[in-house]
Design a protein around this motif. Sequence first.
Motif, PDB file in Angstrom:
ATOM      1  N   ILE A  99      11.779   7.763  39.543  1.00  0.00           N
ATOM      2  CA  ILE A  99      12.863   8.508  38.908  1.00  0.00           C
ATOM      3  C   ILE A  99      13.334   9.591  39.864  1.00  0.00           C
ATOM      4  O   ILE A  99      12.522  10.337  40.420  1.00  0.00           O
ATOM      5  CB  ILE A  99      12.392   9.155  37.591  1.00  0.00           C
ATOM      6  CG1 ILE A  99      11.908   8.065  36.620  1.00  0.00           C
ATOM      7  CG2 ILE A  99      13.487   9.988  36.963  1.00  0.00           C
ATOM      8  CD1 ILE A  99      11.213   8.623  35.405  1.00  0.00           C
ATOM      9  N   TYR A 100      14.633   9.668  40.069  1.00  0.00           N
ATOM     10  CA  TYR A 100      15.207  10.712  40.912  1.00  0.00           C
ATOM     11  C   TYR A 100      16.068  11.625  40.054  1.00  0.00           C
ATOM     12  O   TYR A 100      16.951  11.169  39.341  1.00  0.00           O
ATOM     13  CB  TYR A 100      16.063  10.104  42.027  1.00  0.00           C
ATOM     14  CG  TYR A 100      15.261   9.453  43.115  1.00  0.00           C
ATOM     15  CD1 TYR A 100      14.801  10.190  44.208  1.00  0.00           C
ATOM     16  CD2 TYR A 100      14.944   8.104  43.059  1.00  0.00           C
ATOM     17  CE1 TYR A 100      14.060   9.590  45.214  1.00  0.00           C
ATOM     18  CE2 TYR A 100      14.202   7.496  44.060  1.00  0.00           C
ATOM     19  CZ  TYR A 100      13.762   8.245  45.136  1.00  0.00           C
ATOM     20  OH  TYR A 100      13.025   7.644  46.126  1.00  0.00           O
ATOM     21  N   LEU A 101      15.798  12.902  40.139  1.00  0.00           N
ATOM     22  CA  LEU A 101      16.633  13.869  39.433  1.00  0.00           C
ATOM     23  C   LEU A 101      17.893  14.110  40.251  1.00  0.00           C
ATOM     24  O   LEU A 101      17.904  13.987  41.479  1.00  0.00           O
ATOM     25  CB  LEU A 101      15.883  15.178  39.218  1.00  0.00           C
ATOM     26  CG  LEU A 101      14.611  15.074  38.358  1.00  0.00           C
ATOM     27  CD1 LEU A 101      13.929  16.435  38.269  1.00  0.00           C
ATOM     28  CD2 LEU A 101      14.908  14.539  36.979  1.00  0.00           C
ATOM     29  N   THR A 102      18.963  14.449  39.562  1.00  0.00           N
ATOM     30  CA  THR A 102      20.232  14.683  40.241  1.00  0.00           C
ATOM     31  C   THR A 102      20.150  15.906  41.138  1.00  0.00           C
ATOM     32  O   THR A 102      20.586  15.907  42.272  1.00  0.00           O
ATOM     33  CB  THR A 102      21.363  14.876  39.205  1.00  0.00           C
ATOM     34  OG1 THR A 102      21.376  13.725  38.361  1.00  0.00           O
ATOM     35  CG2 THR A 102      22.698  15.020  39.888  1.00  0.00           C
ATOM     36  N   GLN A 103      19.562  16.959  40.631  1.00  0.00           N
ATOM     37  CA  GLN A 103      19.430  18.193  41.406  1.00  0.00           C
ATOM     38  C   GLN A 103      18.425  19.100  40.731  1.00  0.00           C
ATOM     39  O   GLN A 103      18.105  18.934  39.558  1.00  0.00           O
ATOM     40  CB  GLN A 103      20.772  18.906  41.513  1.00  0.00           C
ATOM     41  CG  GLN A 103      21.431  19.132  40.159  1.00  0.00           C
ATOM     42  CD  GLN A 103      22.884  19.499  40.310  1.00  0.00           C
ATOM     43  OE1 GLN A 103      23.309  19.972  41.338  1.00  0.00           O
ATOM     44  NE2 GLN A 103      23.646  19.281  39.262  1.00  0.00           N
ATOM     45  N   PRO A 136      26.669  15.300  27.511  1.00  0.00           N
ATOM     46  CA  PRO A 136      26.241  14.920  28.863  1.00  0.00           C
ATOM     47  C   PRO A 136      26.778  13.529  29.197  1.00  0.00           C
ATOM     48  O   PRO A 136      27.008  12.709  28.306  1.00  0.00           O
ATOM     49  CB  PRO A 136      24.711  14.901  28.761  1.00  0.00           C
ATOM     50  CG  PRO A 136      24.382  15.641  27.505  1.00  0.00           C
ATOM     51  CD  PRO A 136      25.541  15.465  26.585  1.00  0.00           C
ATOM     52  N   MET A 137      26.949  13.249  30.488  1.00  0.00           N
ATOM     53  CA  MET A 137      27.551  11.986  30.908  1.00  0.00           C
ATOM     54  C   MET A 137      26.514  11.029  31.486  1.00  0.00           C
ATOM     55  O   MET A 137      25.587  11.446  32.191  1.00  0.00           O
ATOM     56  CB  MET A 137      28.647  12.244  31.938  1.00  0.00           C
ATOM     57  CG  MET A 137      29.857  12.974  31.367  1.00  0.00           C
ATOM     58  SD  MET A 137      31.255  13.032  32.527  1.00  0.00           S
ATOM     59  CE  MET A 137      30.617  14.156  33.769  1.00  0.00           C
ATOM     60  N   LEU A 138      26.698   9.754  31.193  1.00  0.00           N
ATOM     61  CA  LEU A 138      25.843   8.701  31.746  1.00  0.00           C
ATOM     62  C   LEU A 138      26.726   7.602  32.303  1.00  0.00           C
ATOM     63  O   LEU A 138      27.615   7.090  31.617  1.00  0.00           O
ATOM     64  CB  LEU A 138      24.931   8.121  30.664  1.00  0.00           C
ATOM     65  CG  LEU A 138      24.060   6.930  31.111  1.00  0.00           C
ATOM     66  CD1 LEU A 138      22.998   7.387  32.109  1.00  0.00           C
ATOM     67  CD2 LEU A 138      23.417   6.242  29.920  1.00  0.00           C
ATOM     68  N   ILE A 307      17.550  12.926  31.863  1.00  0.00           N
ATOM     69  CA  ILE A 307      18.100  13.495  33.097  1.00  0.00           C
ATOM     70  C   ILE A 307      19.526  13.969  32.860  1.00  0.00           C
ATOM     71  O   ILE A 307      19.930  15.038  33.332  1.00  0.00           O
ATOM     72  CB  ILE A 307      18.056  12.453  34.232  1.00  0.00           C
ATOM     73  CG1 ILE A 307      16.612  12.106  34.569  1.00  0.00           C
ATOM     74  CG2 ILE A 307      18.776  12.979  35.473  1.00  0.00           C
ATOM     75  CD1 ILE A 307      16.459  10.963  35.550  1.00  0.00           C
ATOM     76  N   ALA A 308      20.301  13.179  32.127  1.00  0.00           N
ATOM     77  CA  ALA A 308      21.687  13.558  31.829  1.00  0.00           C
ATOM     78  C   ALA A 308      21.731  14.861  31.045  1.00  0.00           C
ATOM     79  O   ALA A 308      22.583  15.723  31.299  1.00  0.00           O
ATOM     80  CB  ALA A 308      22.384  12.445  31.048  1.00  0.00           C
ATOM     81  N   LYS A 309      20.821  15.033  30.100  1.00  0.00           N
ATOM     82  CA  LYS A 309      20.759  16.286  29.335  1.00  0.00           C
ATOM     83  C   LYS A 309      20.403  17.455  30.242  1.00  0.00           C
ATOM     84  O   LYS A 309      20.941  18.556  30.121  1.00  0.00           O
ATOM     85  CB  LYS A 309      19.713  16.171  28.225  1.00  0.00           C
ATOM     86  CG  LYS A 309      20.200  15.496  26.964  1.00  0.00           C
ATOM     87  CD  LYS A 309      19.128  15.578  25.880  1.00  0.00           C
ATOM     88  CE  LYS A 309      19.629  14.969  24.583  1.00  0.00           C
ATOM     89  NZ  LYS A 309      18.595  15.049  23.515  1.00  0.00           N
ATOM     90  N   ARG A 310      19.501  17.205  31.181  1.00  0.00           N
ATOM     91  CA  ARG A 310      19.011  18.275  32.061  1.00  0.00           C
ATOM     92  C   ARG A 310      20.048  18.648  33.124  1.00  0.00           C
ATOM     93  O   ARG A 310      20.285  19.824  33.389  1.00  0.00           O
ATOM     94  CB  ARG A 310      17.728  17.803  32.739  1.00  0.00           C
ATOM     95  CG  ARG A 310      17.167  18.748  33.802  1.00  0.00           C
ATOM     96  CD  ARG A 310      16.047  18.044  34.557  1.00  0.00           C
ATOM     97  NE  ARG A 310      15.498  18.898  35.588  1.00  0.00           N
ATOM     98  CZ  ARG A 310      16.014  19.026  36.808  1.00  0.00           C
ATOM     99  NH1 ARG A 310      17.106  18.362  37.126  1.00  0.00           N
ATOM    100  NH2 ARG A 310      15.442  19.814  37.700  1.00  0.00           N
ATOM    101  N   ASP A 311      20.658  17.626  33.733  1.00  0.00           N
ATOM    102  CA  ASP A 311      21.522  17.867  34.884  1.00  0.00           C
ATOM    103  C   ASP A 311      23.011  17.721  34.582  1.00  0.00           C
ATOM    104  O   ASP A 311      23.840  17.920  35.458  1.00  0.00           O
ATOM    105  CB  ASP A 311      21.159  16.914  36.022  1.00  0.00           C
ATOM    106  CG  ASP A 311      19.772  17.201  36.597  1.00  0.00           C
ATOM    107  OD1 ASP A 311      19.227  18.284  36.305  1.00  0.00           O
ATOM    108  OD2 ASP A 311      19.250  16.352  37.330  1.00  0.00           O
ATOM    109  N   GLY A 312      23.350  17.333  33.359  1.00  0.00           N
ATOM    110  CA  GLY A 312      24.755  17.174  33.006  1.00  0.00           C
ATOM    111  C   GLY A 312      25.267  15.758  33.136  1.00  0.00           C
ATOM    112  O   GLY A 312      26.202  15.362  32.465  1.00  0.00           O
ATOM    113  N   PHE A 313      24.632  14.977  34.013  1.00  0.00           N
ATOM    114  CA  PHE A 313      25.001  13.567  34.166  1.00  0.00           C
ATOM    115  C   PHE A 313      23.852  12.805  34.801  1.00  0.00           C
ATOM    116  O   PHE A 313      22.938  13.395  35.392  1.00  0.00           O
ATOM    117  CB  PHE A 313      26.269  13.409  35.021  1.00  0.00           C
ATOM    118  CG  PHE A 313      26.078  13.722  36.483  1.00  0.00           C
ATOM    119  CD1 PHE A 313      25.808  12.714  37.390  1.00  0.00           C
ATOM    120  CD2 PHE A 313      26.173  15.023  36.951  1.00  0.00           C
ATOM    121  CE1 PHE A 313      25.641  12.996  38.746  1.00  0.00           C
ATOM    122  CE2 PHE A 313      26.010  15.320  38.299  1.00  0.00           C
ATOM    123  CZ  PHE A 313      25.739  14.297  39.201  1.00  0.00           C
ATOM    124  N   ALA A 314      23.891  11.490  34.689  1.00  0.00           N
ATOM    125  CA  ALA A 314      22.885  10.635  35.312  1.00  0.00           C
ATOM    126  C   ALA A 314      23.502   9.271  35.614  1.00  0.00           C
ATOM    127  O   ALA A 314      24.501   8.878  35.008  1.00  0.00           O
ATOM    128  CB  ALA A 314      21.662  10.480  34.401  1.00  0.00           C
TER     129      ALA A 314
END
Length: 348
Positions: A99-103, A136-138, A307-314
Amino acid sequence: MPQNKRKKTRNTTKRTHTNKKRKTQKQPIHLLNLILTILLITTTISMISYFMFFNDWDNKEAIQKTAEEKIIEKMSIYDDLPEDMDKYFEEKTEEFDKIYLTQKPEDIAQPKVQGKDEKAKEQSQDPLAMLKGSKPMLAIIIDDVSWKSQVKLLQSVGYPINMSFLPPTPRHKNSANAAQVLDQYMIHLPLQATSFKYEEKDTLHIGDSIEKIDKRIALLKNLYPKAKYINNHTGSMYTADYESMDKLMKVLKKYDFHFVDSRTTAKSVAVDTAKKNGVKVLSRNIFLDNKLEYAYIEGQLKKALKIAKRDGFAIAIGHPHKMTIKVLMGSKELLKDFEVVTIDKLPL
């Protein structure tokens, strides 16, 4: 009155009474027949309606089938595909389960706020303020799309799916034509893998000249005129080689392509070389279908949503497996609090 006349009158009266009696006796019989006829007609109609309505429900399993499963069956997705098609999908590396986080929030500089505008202050403290809409965006990418039947099935999922098409080869010679019914699609560019038996024809290799790369990308630009995004098919060796990726990014910049790193290796230099050459770049966060099990794929999708919730998108990447599509079709409720988008809606 003459005797014969009186006798005739008595006989006539007697016959009249007899006829009336017979009519009176027949009336209940006619009524009963009418009722029985109505009941027979009603029963017949009911039985016909029953068998028409339950014609497809001749067993318990059929009753329990969802509308999504029926769509998959009716479309016969695999009828025009090779029986061993699954082996041609991505190379399986350890990265498929990573799993890679966006940032990371701590890596994002916090801009200073001028003035006393509390609303501006609140937005400035949010590193993802630019993404803050209602949800959030996916972005879901399905790689290795090659046939029209896959396109039709993915269109029936019920929300936007980013289809990434393999370039035409003798095995799937009409893949470019299959893309033309779409307004938005991606190119799934084959790049050299560390170890992969079923390499696509015209795969780019380490050491290929920039002229060869240019010729390849120019051809793909012509075959897929609407495409703006390219992501790598396999490529665990190629994307880790700085010189090769530097050449590729120079060419992608020339033809105005953006790059999505599928991250088939932890050693990928795609982001560094893209930024060096001014190419806009994104990277996947989750692979959905390393295992073709409903619970596993659904679990991977849920991880992407976190991840989308955390970083805004995934970005989640899958493949046109029947099981993957079944999960996507059955996940509308799971996705209700998210905005499922085409890749061009994500920030670059």
